[in-house]
Scaffold this motif. Structure first.
Motif, PDB file in Angstrom:
ATOM      1  N   ILE A 196       0.780  -1.197   0.168  1.00 33.35           N
ATOM      2  CA  ILE A 196       0.049   0.064  -0.122  1.00 33.35           C
ATOM      3  C   ILE A 196       0.885   1.258  -0.084  1.00 33.35           C
ATOM      4  O   ILE A 196       0.469   2.209  -0.695  1.00 33.35           O
ATOM      5  CB  ILE A 196      -1.088   0.012   1.139  1.00 33.35           C
ATOM      6  N   ILE A 197       1.912   1.330   0.860  1.00 28.22           N
ATOM      7  CA  ILE A 197       2.847   2.511   0.984  1.00 28.22           C
ATOM      8  C   ILE A 197       4.126   2.130   0.922  1.00 28.22           C
ATOM      9  O   ILE A 197       4.659   1.147   1.471  1.00 28.22           O
ATOM     10  CB  ILE A 197       2.570   3.019   2.360  1.00 28.22           C
ATOM     11  N   ASP A 198       5.017   2.946   0.052  1.00 29.00           N
ATOM     12  CA  ASP A 198       6.397   2.631  -0.062  1.00 29.00           C
ATOM     13  C   ASP A 198       7.271   4.054   0.190  1.00 29.00           C
ATOM     14  O   ASP A 198       6.910   4.943  -0.676  1.00 29.00           O
ATOM     15  CB  ASP A 198       6.660   2.043  -1.576  1.00 29.00           C
ATOM     16  N   GLY A 199       7.790   4.144   1.347  1.00 31.51           N
ATOM     17  CA  GLY A 199       8.286   5.188   1.703  1.00 31.51           C
ATOM     18  C   GLY A 199       7.560   6.616   1.849  1.00 31.51           C
ATOM     19  O   GLY A 199       7.746   7.664   1.770  1.00 31.51           O
ATOM     20  N   GLY A 200       6.475   6.507   2.252  1.00 30.81           N
ATOM     21  CA  GLY A 200       5.397   7.285   2.348  1.00 30.81           C
ATOM     22  C   GLY A 200       4.417   7.796   1.057  1.00 30.81           C
ATOM     23  O   GLY A 200       3.832   8.565   1.335  1.00 30.81           O
ATOM     24  N   VAL A 201       4.738   7.146   0.156  1.00 30.49           N
ATOM     25  CA  VAL A 201       3.836   7.277  -1.061  1.00 30.49           C
ATOM     26  C   VAL A 201       3.088   6.247  -1.367  1.00 30.49           C
ATOM     27  O   VAL A 201       3.295   5.104  -1.051  1.00 30.49           O
ATOM     28  CB  VAL A 201       5.092   7.372  -2.386  1.00 30.49           C
ATOM     29  N   ILE A 202       1.745   6.736  -1.358  1.00 27.93           N
ATOM     30  CA  ILE A 202       0.514   5.742  -1.684  1.00 27.93           C
ATOM     31  C   ILE A 202       0.800   4.846  -2.777  1.00 27.93           C
ATOM     32  O   ILE A 202       0.855   5.580  -3.917  1.00 27.93           O
ATOM     33  CB  ILE A 202      -0.877   6.427  -1.593  1.00 27.93           C
ATOM     34  N   LEU A 203       0.997   3.735  -3.031  1.00 26.15           N
ATOM     35  CA  LEU A 203       1.039   2.908  -4.258  1.00 26.15           C
ATOM     36  C   LEU A 203      -0.234   2.406  -4.702  1.00 26.15           C
ATOM     37  O   LEU A 203      -0.443   2.257  -5.763  1.00 26.15           O
ATOM     38  CB  LEU A 203       2.034   1.792  -4.004  1.00 26.15           C
ATOM     39  N   GLU A 204      -1.386   1.916  -3.650  1.00 21.32           N
ATOM     40  CA  GLU A 204      -2.256   1.269  -3.941  1.00 21.32           C
ATOM     41  C   GLU A 204      -3.450   1.747  -2.986  1.00 21.32           C
ATOM     42  O   GLU A 204      -3.113   1.677  -1.644  1.00 21.32           O
ATOM     43  CB  GLU A 204      -2.059  -0.346  -3.900  1.00 21.32           C
ATOM     44  N   SER A 205      -4.801   1.557  -3.499  1.00 19.10           N
ATOM     45  CA  SER A 205      -5.749   1.981  -2.521  1.00 19.10           C
ATOM     46  C   SER A 205      -6.844   0.972  -2.725  1.00 19.10           C
ATOM     47  O   SER A 205      -7.877   0.907  -2.166  1.00 19.10           O
ATOM     48  CB  SER A 205      -6.248   3.479  -2.489  1.00 19.10           C
ATOM     49  N   ASP A 206      -6.669   0.103  -3.733  1.00 15.75           N
ATOM     50  CA  ASP A 206      -7.510  -1.066  -3.886  1.00 15.75           C
ATOM     51  C   ASP A 206      -7.399  -2.272  -3.117  1.00 15.75           C
ATOM     52  O   ASP A 206      -6.293  -2.907  -3.467  1.00 15.75           O
ATOM     53  CB  ASP A 206      -7.782  -1.138  -5.259  1.00 15.75           C
TER      54      ASP A 206
END
Length: 192
Positions: A143-153
């Motif tokens: 879902i999160i990598d280094g504070g960046v949102i990668l996925e919300s599904d």
């Protein structure tokens, strides 16, 4: 005196403006606490925010004390926007900066909760979470990598986590199959 004051004021203004610029680094921290406020999982993505374990635990204790009896979904603690959700004996938290969009943080929180709910087969409680901690970390990392949102599904997260679990060549099932095959080979060699 005026010459010294102006550069500082200019510097402060540009710093304030810079802090309002959009960024991909949305999430500052994710943590899961039990109903006593004890840490079960935590990931901090802004190393300058709470650099030591002691500062992180103090922050988590402060957040827990302000949220565990409240019926809200959002709180502002120590200049941070916190969205949270409670389930049986667990508290899920996602933290962002004070200017962060609460809906973005809530999307992350909901994705985390729904993904864990599916992995834990709707049994989202302390014992089940601790028994499946490797999967919990995989979910957070998807879902999160280094504070960046990668996925919300949540469905996409589950699909990726299952794919990763399938990459492990020595899963429980394959070990059982190897043991069964070895037993059969031993049995055949004894019969010959």
């Amino acid at each position: 005196m005026t010459a010294q004051t102006c550069p500082r004021q200019h510097q402060r203004t540009t710093m304030e403006i810079a802090s309002l610029e959009p960024t991909l680094y949305t999430v500052k921290a994710v943590f899961i606490l039990d109903n006593d406020g004890n840490r079960l999982l935590s990931k901090y993505y802004d190393t300058g925010l709470y650099p030591s374990m002691k500062e992180q635990k103090n922050f988590e204790k402060n957040v827990f004390n302000k949220t565990h009896k409240a019926d809200n979904e959002i709180a502002f603690v120590e200049g941070m926007t916190i969205v949270y959700k409670c389930s049986i004996d667990l508290f899920f938290y996602v933290a962002g900066s004070a200017q962060e969009n609460e809906l973005m943080l809530m999307a992350v929180l909901n994705c985390l909760f729904e993904s864990l709910s599916q992995i834990l087969r709707k049994n989202v409680e302390r014992r089940s979470l601790l028994d499946n901690m490797d999967g919990v970390f995989l979910v957070v990392d998807e879902i999160i990598d280094g504070g960046v949102i990668l996925e919300s599904d949540p469905q996409q997260v589950i699909q990726k986590v299952n794919y990763r679990a399938d990459e492990n060549p020595l899963s429980e099932q394959s070990v059982a199959q190897i043991m069964q095959s070895a037993k059969e080979q031993i049995k055949w060699s004894i019969l010959k």
